[in-house]
Design a protein around this motif. Structure first.
Motif, short mmCIF file in Angstrom:
data_model
loop_
_atom_site.label_atom_id
_atom_site.label_comp_id
_atom_site.label_asym_id
_atom_site.label_seq_id
_atom_site.Cartn_x
_atom_site.Cartn_y
_atom_site.Cartn_z
N VAL A 678 -3.53 -4.02 13.39
CA VAL A 678 -4.20 -2.92 14.02
C VAL A 678 -2.55 -1.89 13.95
CG1 VAL A 678 -5.13 -3.35 15.69
CG2 VAL A 678 -5.76 -0.72 14.25
N LEU A 679 -2.46 -1.05 13.31
CA LEU A 679 -1.66 -0.23 14.18
C LEU A 679 -1.86 1.18 14.87
CD1 LEU A 679 1.82 0.01 14.25
CD2 LEU A 679 1.70 1.23 11.64
N ALA A 701 3.16 -3.78 8.34
CA ALA A 701 1.75 -3.89 7.39
C ALA A 701 0.43 -3.88 8.25
CB ALA A 701 1.80 -4.71 6.59
N SER A 702 0.35 -3.00 8.45
CA SER A 702 -1.41 -3.24 8.37
C SER A 702 -2.82 -2.99 8.00
CB SER A 702 -1.42 -2.53 10.19
OG SER A 702 -0.16 -2.38 11.00
N SER A 703 -3.83 -3.48 8.47
CA SER A 703 -4.96 -4.13 7.61
C SER A 703 -5.54 -2.40 8.26
CB SER A 703 -5.69 -4.98 8.27
OG SER A 703 -4.72 -6.55 8.46
N VAL A 704 -5.66 -2.10 9.34
CA VAL A 704 -6.13 -0.99 9.36
C VAL A 704 -5.07 -0.30 10.32
CG1 VAL A 704 -7.86 -0.25 11.66
CG2 VAL A 704 -8.54 -1.80 10.21
N ASP A 725 1.00 -0.21 4.29
CA ASP A 725 -0.33 -0.93 3.11
C ASP A 725 -1.55 -0.79 4.22
OD1 ASP A 725 -1.19 -1.98 1.02
OD2 ASP A 725 -0.19 -3.39 1.62
N PRO A 726 -2.44 0.04 4.13
CA PRO A 726 -4.03 0.31 5.24
C PRO A 726 -5.18 -0.35 4.93
CG PRO A 726 -3.14 2.57 5.78
CD PRO A 726 -2.34 1.66 4.70
N ASP A 727 -5.41 -0.90 4.55
CA ASP A 727 -6.69 -1.30 4.04
C ASP A 727 -7.97 0.39 4.54
OD1 ASP A 727 -5.95 -3.57 2.50
OD2 ASP A 727 -6.60 -4.73 3.84
N HIS A 728 -8.40 0.39 5.93
CA HIS A 728 -8.39 1.07 6.57
C HIS A 728 -7.76 2.13 6.93
CE1 HIS A 728 -12.00 -1.82 6.30
NE2 HIS A 728 -11.24 -2.20 6.05
N ALA A 729 -8.11 3.33 7.04
CA ALA A 729 -7.34 4.55 7.22
C ALA A 729 -8.31 5.70 8.24
CB ALA A 729 -6.38 5.36 6.46
N ILE A 730 -8.02 5.70 9.52
CA ILE A 730 -8.95 6.70 10.61
C ILE A 730 -8.33 7.95 10.57
CG2 ILE A 730 -10.64 6.05 12.32
CD1 ILE A 730 -10.49 3.38 12.07
#
Length: 799
Positions: A678-679, A701-704, A725-730
């Motif tokens: 996560v970033l 590169a981070s998943s979240v 390249d996030p799979d989840h962006a909040i």
């Protein structure tokens, strides 16, 4: 006894309805008719089996009746809403101020009943809550004088009820729904806002106006006195008049209930009037015409009704008043009164009149306290002395409310019996009578007697509240443990024989202690070694993230502050307490902007923090609050429980701060696990994004990804989004943000990239777990959805 059980069934039916995500169809209520007929048939046979079966079915009928009665009124209330198309639009209305306004440094807030909508085609709910903000270009006297009962023409901007949605934090939208507030908003500045000639005043508004007059009188007479707010709260029920520091003292000492005009205040006043009227009637020789007791009872009840209306008619006041009315009627008719059946009838009456009272903590605490008192004073052999009886009641209330307080607030005062033993007699028998007498014109000088007594009392409470073990805090216990502990307390407090110890009377009462053990032994769930739990809290237009590993907790930012109120106090701390977090291993305050640092001091004041990392200047109060405080610098890194933490920015602490580019000086944190990463970039813009791309490239590169700067157009460049390249962006944004966050272009950019999107204003807190080689994500609004919440589009689509 049976009426109490049936009333509880009705109450739990209403409570069951309040847990629903959608309202039921009413044709299901038809099923209660054959069940009710079955009750009548079974009870007619008068056999043991038929009576037991009939009573069991009657419980089911009462449960269903409570459920569908609450559903009926919920439908009526929900029908009076604000269409989304009229949110944020200027609307001219005429209406009446229905309660005394609450004044803060920035604004005046009041409830408003809309009588007529002047804007063509506009649809506005009948009951709204408005704020009238000060004009910053003028002095502090620029707000108009508004009084309850006045009719005004106003131009307003409204929005649908909305509040933050987080675990362990009270649902603000539920509170608005309970109070029948169907829209909130503010008064637009302009000459069209004007007071109209009042043609008629509803009787309820007369009491609100009197409350406002008394408050103004006290504020004028006690100007500059530190505890004027407490005297106001004790007299007219305005708890907002008490500063937060004083509330902290009441909370730590378990005396908060004394600051709400409760049943004890109503009973005390009615009792004093009863004694005076009784003696005066007998002295006048009128007892032969009407018994002095009956005359005194009526006098006490009339005064109690007036005081209840003056106090705002909250749930504890209603409970006390209804109980008193039933008892007075019974005594008038020379009938015997049993307390528990009376309490059962009052419980039923309160919920029938107000089905939403069951979601108010005061409802459960008030009725539970009275039930505990009834339990310890009934069915006992012999009569204890006054002091012994008083101590028994205090012990029973402290012990009996323990489970309720833990599930509602996750804390309880351990010194409550001592503090209440000091405060209750002084406040009930000295301060409250003096304050009430001071409302009579010419007797205002009594406030100058009441205040010094209150000041001494507060000094004692402050000393008690500062003791090291004044309060007990722990994680929110599971419901089954609370139920078991409650049953254990009831069993423990059942009557025993005089002088024969705890084993006398009801057998094995000591087993009640064992029933309460799970309440304290159940440990909160924790991440396993190498796992990461991430909670992005909903703090409105701001940011606060709780990062947990197996044995460590990090808080990244603390959300915004609003004067005395801030998200640290009302969101972050309740969440940490509910999750069982007793200390922070590290706090990171990314930068000085108030939407990220506004709650920091509240958190640091109430929870031990080992290390502070920040980009804030050295002399800032937040830096001074933690002895081990450091600048966050690129290259700082550490391992916690198999999880890797690294600071990526800033490179140098002084340059950016000196140029006042606070956003660009944000501490950027990356957390890496074997299950994903996560970033957290704070409020960085494209300049810093480019710098990070040059220095780290693929390492970003981070998943979240917590989207930089709340989705501002000045951040989230195409190359940055592609590289992370996030799979989840909040997106952490406020509802209807005045900054326009998140920008539609940025939202579309993440959608095109294929990220799953979350918005705190739509989804509430976002809960992520990095476990088992995967990332599981959920939202609090989905997990805790209630029928009064708005539905939002899927997180995968642009709204």
């Amino acid at each position: 006894m049976l009426i109490g059980i049936y009333s509880l069934a009705f109450v739990f039916g209403a409570l069951w309805l309040q847990q629903q995500s959608v309202l039921p169809e009413f044709y299901w209520a038809i099923g209660l008719i054959p069940v009710a007929l079955g009750v009548l048939v079974l009870l007619r046979f008068q056999t043991r089996f038929s009576i037991l079966a009939g009573r069991g079915l009657l419980l089911a009928v009462m449960l269903g009746a409570g459920f569908f009665w609450a559903a009926l009124w919920a439908q009526v209330r929900l029908a009076d809403d604000l269409p989304s198309a009229w949110e944020g639009q200027d609307i001219a209305v005429i209406g009446v101020v229905t309660e005394m306004p609450q004044l803060t440094r920035q604004s005046m807030r009041f409830r408003f009943e809309v009588e007529r909508v002047l804007t063509p085609d506009a649809a506005v709910p009948a009951h709204v809550q408005l704020s009238w903000y000060r004009d910053g270009r003028r002095d502090e006297g620029n707000l108009p004088r508004i009084t309850a009962g006045e009719r005004w023409q106003l131009t307003v901007r409204l929005k649908r009820p909305h509040g933050s949605a987080n675990p362990h934090v009270p649902d603000y939208e539920a509170r608005l729904f309970e109070r029948n507030v169907r829209a909130t908003g503010y008064v637009r500045a302009g000459e069209s806002n004007k007071r109209l000639e009042v043609q008629e005043i509803h009787p309820v508004y007369l009491f609100e106006r009197k409350r406002d007059e008394i408050r103004s009188q006290f504020q004028h007479y006690l100007a500059g006195y530190p505890y004027a707010g407490v005297l106001i709260a004790l007299t007219v029920g305005d708890q907002q008049a008490i500063p937060s520091e004083q509330w902290e003292t009441f909370t730590r000492t378990g005396t908060s209930h004394l600051m709400a005009i409760s049943g004890s205040h109503i009973t005390l006043l009615a009792g004093m009037v009863f004694l005076l009227a009784y003696r005066a009637w007998r002295y006048a020789g009128l007892a032969l015409w009407l018994p002095a007791r009956k005359f005194a009872l009526v006098c006490g009840l009339i005064v109690a009704i007036g005081y209840a209306l003056l106090a705002g008619f909250a749930v504890p006041v209603r409970r006390a008043l209804f109980m008193m009315a039933i008892i007075v009627v019974a005594f008038w008719r020379n009938q015997r009164v049993r307390t528990l059946p009376v309490l059962g009838w009052v419980l039923l009456l309160v919920v029938v009149l107000d089905p939403w009272s069951v979601i108010a903590p005061g409802f459960w605490l008030s009725f539970a306290a009275v039930a505990l008192i009834c339990l310890v004073i009934s069915g006992r052999i012999g009569r204890p002395g006054v002091v012994a009886g008083w101590m028994r009641i205090q012990w029973a209330i402290t012990l009996g409310l323990f489970p309720l307080l833990l599930i509602l607030f996750q804390q309880i005062s351990l010194i409550s019996p001592i503090a209440n033993a000091v405060a209750i007699p002084v406040i009930s028998f000295i301060i409250v009578p003096l304050a009430l007498l001071a409302t009579i014109p010419g007797l205002e000088f009594l406030l100058l007697i009441a205040h010094p007594v209150l000041q001494i009392t507060m000094g004692v409470l402050q000393w008690l509240g500062e003791l090291p073990l004044a309060t007990w805090q722990q994680q929110a216990p599971p419901l089954w443990a609370v139920i078991a502990a409650t049953l254990g307390v009831v069993w423990l407090l059942l009557p025993g024989g005089p002088g024969l110890g705890v084993s006398a009377g009801f057998p094995a009462r000591w087993l009640g202690i064992l029933a309460g053990v799970p309440l304290f032994l159940i440990s909160p769930e924790k991440p396993a070694e190498g796992e990461l739990w991430l909670t992005v809290l909903d703090v409105g237009q701001g940011l606060s993230v709780v990062v947990r590993t197996r044995n460590h907790t990090l808080l990244y930012d603390t959300g915004p502050g609003y004067g005395e109120n801030d998200s640290g106090k009302y969101v972050v701390l309740p969440f940490l307490r509910g999750e069982g977090v007793q200390a922070l291993d590290m706090m990171i305050v990314s930068h000085v902007d108030s939407d990220h640092s506004g709650g920091a001091l509240s958190v640091l004041k109430r929870i031990k923090t080992d290390v502070l990392l920040t980009s804030i200047e050295d002399n800032h109060p937040i830096r001074q609050a933690v002895p081990d405080n450091r600048h966050c610098l690129a290259g700082d890194a550490w391992w916690w429980d198999g999880v890797y933490f690294e600071i990526l920015h800033p490179v140098k602490p002084d340059t950016l701060i000196r140029k006042r580019k606070t956003n660009e000086s944000s501490c950027v944190l990356k957390v890496t696990t074997s299950h994903g990463s996560v970033l957290l970039p704070g409020d960085i813009g494209r300049v810093t994004e480019e710098d990070l791309l040059q220095r780290y490239a693929r390492e970003l590169a981070s998943s979240v990804l917590i989207v930089p700067h709340h989705g501002s157009r000045s951040s989230s460049s195409e190359v940055f989004v592609r590289q992370v390249d996030p799979d989840h962006a909040i997106f952490t944004v406020g509802y209807r943000s005045r900054f326009g966050h998140p920008h539609a272009e940025i939202v579309e950019r993440y959608l095109e990239h294929g990220s799953r999107l979350y918005r705190s204003d739509h989804d509430g807190a976002v809960l992520l777990r990095f476990v088992s080689g995967n990332i599981t994500a959920d939202t609090w609004r989905r997990l805790n959805r209630r029928f009064w919440h708005d539905e939002w589009p899927s997180a995968d689509r642009e709204d």
